[in-house]
Design an enzyme around this catalytic site. Structure first.
Site, mmCIF file in Angstrom:
data_model
loop_
_atom_site.group_PDB
_atom_site.id
_atom_site.type_symbol
_atom_site.label_atom_id
_atom_site.label_comp_id
_atom_site.label_asym_id
_atom_site.label_seq_id
_atom_site.Cartn_x
_atom_site.Cartn_y
_atom_site.Cartn_z
ATOM 1 N N ARG A 8 -11.190 102.945 -13.236
ATOM 2 C CA ARG A 8 -11.682 102.670 -14.583
ATOM 3 C C ARG A 8 -10.895 101.493 -15.154
ATOM 4 O O ARG A 8 -9.689 101.371 -14.921
ATOM 5 C CB ARG A 8 -11.504 103.899 -15.477
ATOM 6 C CG ARG A 8 -12.072 103.698 -16.884
ATOM 7 C CD ARG A 8 -11.763 104.870 -17.796
ATOM 8 N NE ARG A 8 -12.192 104.587 -19.161
ATOM 9 C CZ ARG A 8 -11.822 105.296 -20.226
ATOM 10 N NH1 ARG A 8 -11.013 106.336 -20.063
ATOM 11 N NH2 ARG A 8 -12.249 104.967 -21.427
ATOM 12 N N HIS A 9 -11.588 100.627 -15.874
ATOM 13 C CA HIS A 9 -10.924 99.451 -16.440
ATOM 14 C C HIS A 9 -9.742 99.841 -17.322
ATOM 15 O O HIS A 9 -9.666 100.956 -17.857
ATOM 16 C CB HIS A 9 -11.923 98.624 -17.255
ATOM 17 C CG HIS A 9 -12.479 99.351 -18.441
ATOM 18 N ND1 HIS A 9 -11.794 99.485 -19.626
ATOM 19 C CD2 HIS A 9 -13.659 100.002 -18.625
ATOM 20 C CE1 HIS A 9 -12.513 100.169 -20.490
ATOM 21 N NE2 HIS A 9 -13.654 100.512 -19.908
ATOM 22 N N GLN A 11 -7.303 99.595 -20.732
ATOM 23 C CA GLN A 11 -7.668 99.742 -22.141
ATOM 24 C C GLN A 11 -8.295 98.450 -22.675
ATOM 25 O O GLN A 11 -7.763 97.361 -22.497
ATOM 26 C CB GLN A 11 -6.428 100.074 -22.968
ATOM 27 C CG GLN A 11 -6.722 100.299 -24.446
ATOM 28 C CD GLN A 11 -5.457 100.301 -25.288
ATOM 29 O OE1 GLN A 11 -4.792 99.276 -25.429
ATOM 30 N NE2 GLN A 11 -5.116 101.459 -25.827
ATOM 31 N N SER A 12 -9.438 98.576 -23.347
ATOM 32 C CA SER A 12 -10.078 97.407 -23.962
ATOM 33 C C SER A 12 -9.648 97.295 -25.424
ATOM 34 O O SER A 12 -9.063 98.222 -25.994
ATOM 35 C CB SER A 12 -11.601 97.526 -23.879
ATOM 36 O OG SER A 12 -12.082 98.476 -24.825
ATOM 37 N N ARG A 58 -14.457 93.522 -19.105
ATOM 38 C CA ARG A 58 -13.275 94.379 -19.008
ATOM 39 C C ARG A 58 -13.101 94.944 -17.605
ATOM 40 O O ARG A 58 -11.968 95.114 -17.135
ATOM 41 C CB ARG A 58 -13.310 95.482 -20.064
ATOM 42 C CG ARG A 58 -14.521 96.407 -20.058
ATOM 43 C CD ARG A 58 -14.528 97.243 -21.342
ATOM 44 N NE ARG A 58 -15.577 98.250 -21.411
ATOM 45 C CZ ARG A 58 -16.804 98.033 -21.882
ATOM 46 N NH1 ARG A 58 -17.145 96.822 -22.294
ATOM 47 N NH2 ARG A 58 -17.689 99.021 -21.949
ATOM 48 N N GLU A 112 -20.980 100.561 -18.142
ATOM 49 C CA GLU A 112 -20.710 101.775 -18.908
ATOM 50 C C GLU A 112 -22.014 102.371 -19.439
ATOM 51 O O GLU A 112 -23.042 101.681 -19.538
ATOM 52 C CB GLU A 112 -19.757 101.443 -20.066
ATOM 53 C CG GLU A 112 -19.428 102.579 -21.015
ATOM 54 C CD GLU A 112 -18.777 103.774 -20.339
ATOM 55 O OE1 GLU A 112 -19.477 104.456 -19.559
ATOM 56 O OE2 GLU A 112 -17.587 104.036 -20.598
ATOM 57 N N ARG A 113 -21.975 103.619 -19.768
ATOM 58 C CA ARG A 113 -23.088 104.257 -20.476
ATOM 59 C C ARG A 113 -23.390 103.460 -21.751
ATOM 60 O O ARG A 113 -22.486 103.045 -22.468
ATOM 61 C CB ARG A 113 -22.663 105.681 -20.823
ATOM 62 C CG ARG A 113 -23.627 106.477 -21.654
ATOM 63 C CD ARG A 113 -23.011 107.836 -21.915
ATOM 64 N NE ARG A 113 -23.753 108.591 -22.897
ATOM 65 C CZ ARG A 113 -23.322 109.737 -23.430
ATOM 66 N NH1 ARG A 113 -22.149 110.228 -23.067
ATOM 67 N NH2 ARG A 113 -24.053 110.378 -24.311
ATOM 68 N N LYS A 123 -15.131 105.956 -34.064
ATOM 69 C CA LYS A 123 -15.433 107.325 -33.641
ATOM 70 C C LYS A 123 -15.109 108.351 -34.732
ATOM 71 O O LYS A 123 -15.839 109.330 -34.908
ATOM 72 C CB LYS A 123 -14.672 107.643 -32.352
ATOM 73 C CG LYS A 123 -15.138 106.792 -31.169
ATOM 74 C CD LYS A 123 -14.299 107.008 -29.926
ATOM 75 C CE LYS A 123 -14.748 106.074 -28.812
ATOM 76 N NZ LYS A 123 -13.927 106.192 -27.596
ATOM 77 N N GLY A 183 -15.653 104.589 -17.429
ATOM 78 C CA GLY A 183 -15.497 106.032 -17.422
ATOM 79 C C GLY A 183 -16.744 106.783 -17.006
ATOM 80 O O GLY A 183 -16.714 107.618 -16.101
#
Length: 226
Positions: A8-9, A11-12, A58, A112-113, A123, A183
């Site tokens: 997984r990349h 942290q962006s 990313r 990504e989704r 969020k 992810g």
């Protein structure tokens, strides 16, 4: 034994800001850059013949930074297949130089989704607006998409066929593969590799910049234990 490395990349910048990212093309944060390099150190002695990333920067940054510390010293080179003049003008005319490169293939299927109308939204603010339970359903259910977005099930419907039809043939040719993606796209692939149920995959957590390594042998994927 043939290796399959999933990562997984790092942290962006929007991971750092706690914003839904999805298909918005956000680069790594400084911490994400450090994570990618550190992850590269963990895989530096594994042979790598071919790299796949998503079409998002990313993931591409993560792959490139991870390979910057690889003991082979080979240079990852992004392929521009099917991109007209760019494909032609990016050709390498030295066989010696070509032998010191590792092809990098970008594929939107590994993106990504797509979070639809959540993209760019904080969020915590979204939880206050719609309720924490509803946001949790959008984020962690298997088959419920956010407004105008993708569910994990819909993401798997593009990632798994791409993996089976494009990546697996290279594994069968005994090529060692490194995939830098996201992810949810990686969760869906791991669901297939590990035979997870839908209840299990929604609970699967993948940390940023941490490699997951499999041995591939005769259509069997054996996950290396940490």
């Amino acid at each position: 034994m043939v290796k399959l490395i999933l990562m997984r990349h790092g942290q962006s910048q929007w991971n750092l800001a706690n914003l839904f990212t999805g298909w918005v093309d956000i680069p790594l944060s400084f911490k994400g850059i450090e994570e990618a390099i550190e992850a590269g150190k963990q895989i530096k002695n594994y042979p790598i013949d071919l790299i796949f990333t998503s079409s998002l920067i990313r993931a591409q940054m993560t792959a490139m930074l991870a390979m910057s510390v690889h003991t082979s010293g080979k240079v990852p080179v992004i392929l521009h297949t099917g991109e007209g003049r760019l494909e032609e003008w990016a050709s390498i005319y030295s066989s010696e130089s070509q032998s010191q490169t590792i092809p990098v293939i970008r594929a939107w299927e590994l993106n990504e989704r797509m979070y639809g109308e959540l993209q760019g939204i904080n969020k915590e603010e979204m939880a206050k607006k719609y309720g924490a339970e509803q946001v949790h359903i959008w984020r962690r259910s298997f088959d419920v998409p956010p407004p105008n977005g993708e569910s994990l099930q819909m993401t798997a419907a593009r990632t798994i066929p791409y993996f089976e039809n494009t990546i697996v043939p290279h594994l069968k040719e005994k090529k060692n593969i490194f995939i830098a993606a996201h992810g949810n796209s990686l969760r869906s692939i791991i669901m297939k590799l590990d035979g997870l149920t839908t209840d299990q995959v929604v609970k699967l957590e993948l940390a940023t910049g941490v490699p997951v390594i499999y041995d591939f042998n005769h259509d069997e994927y054996i996950k290396q234990q940490k």
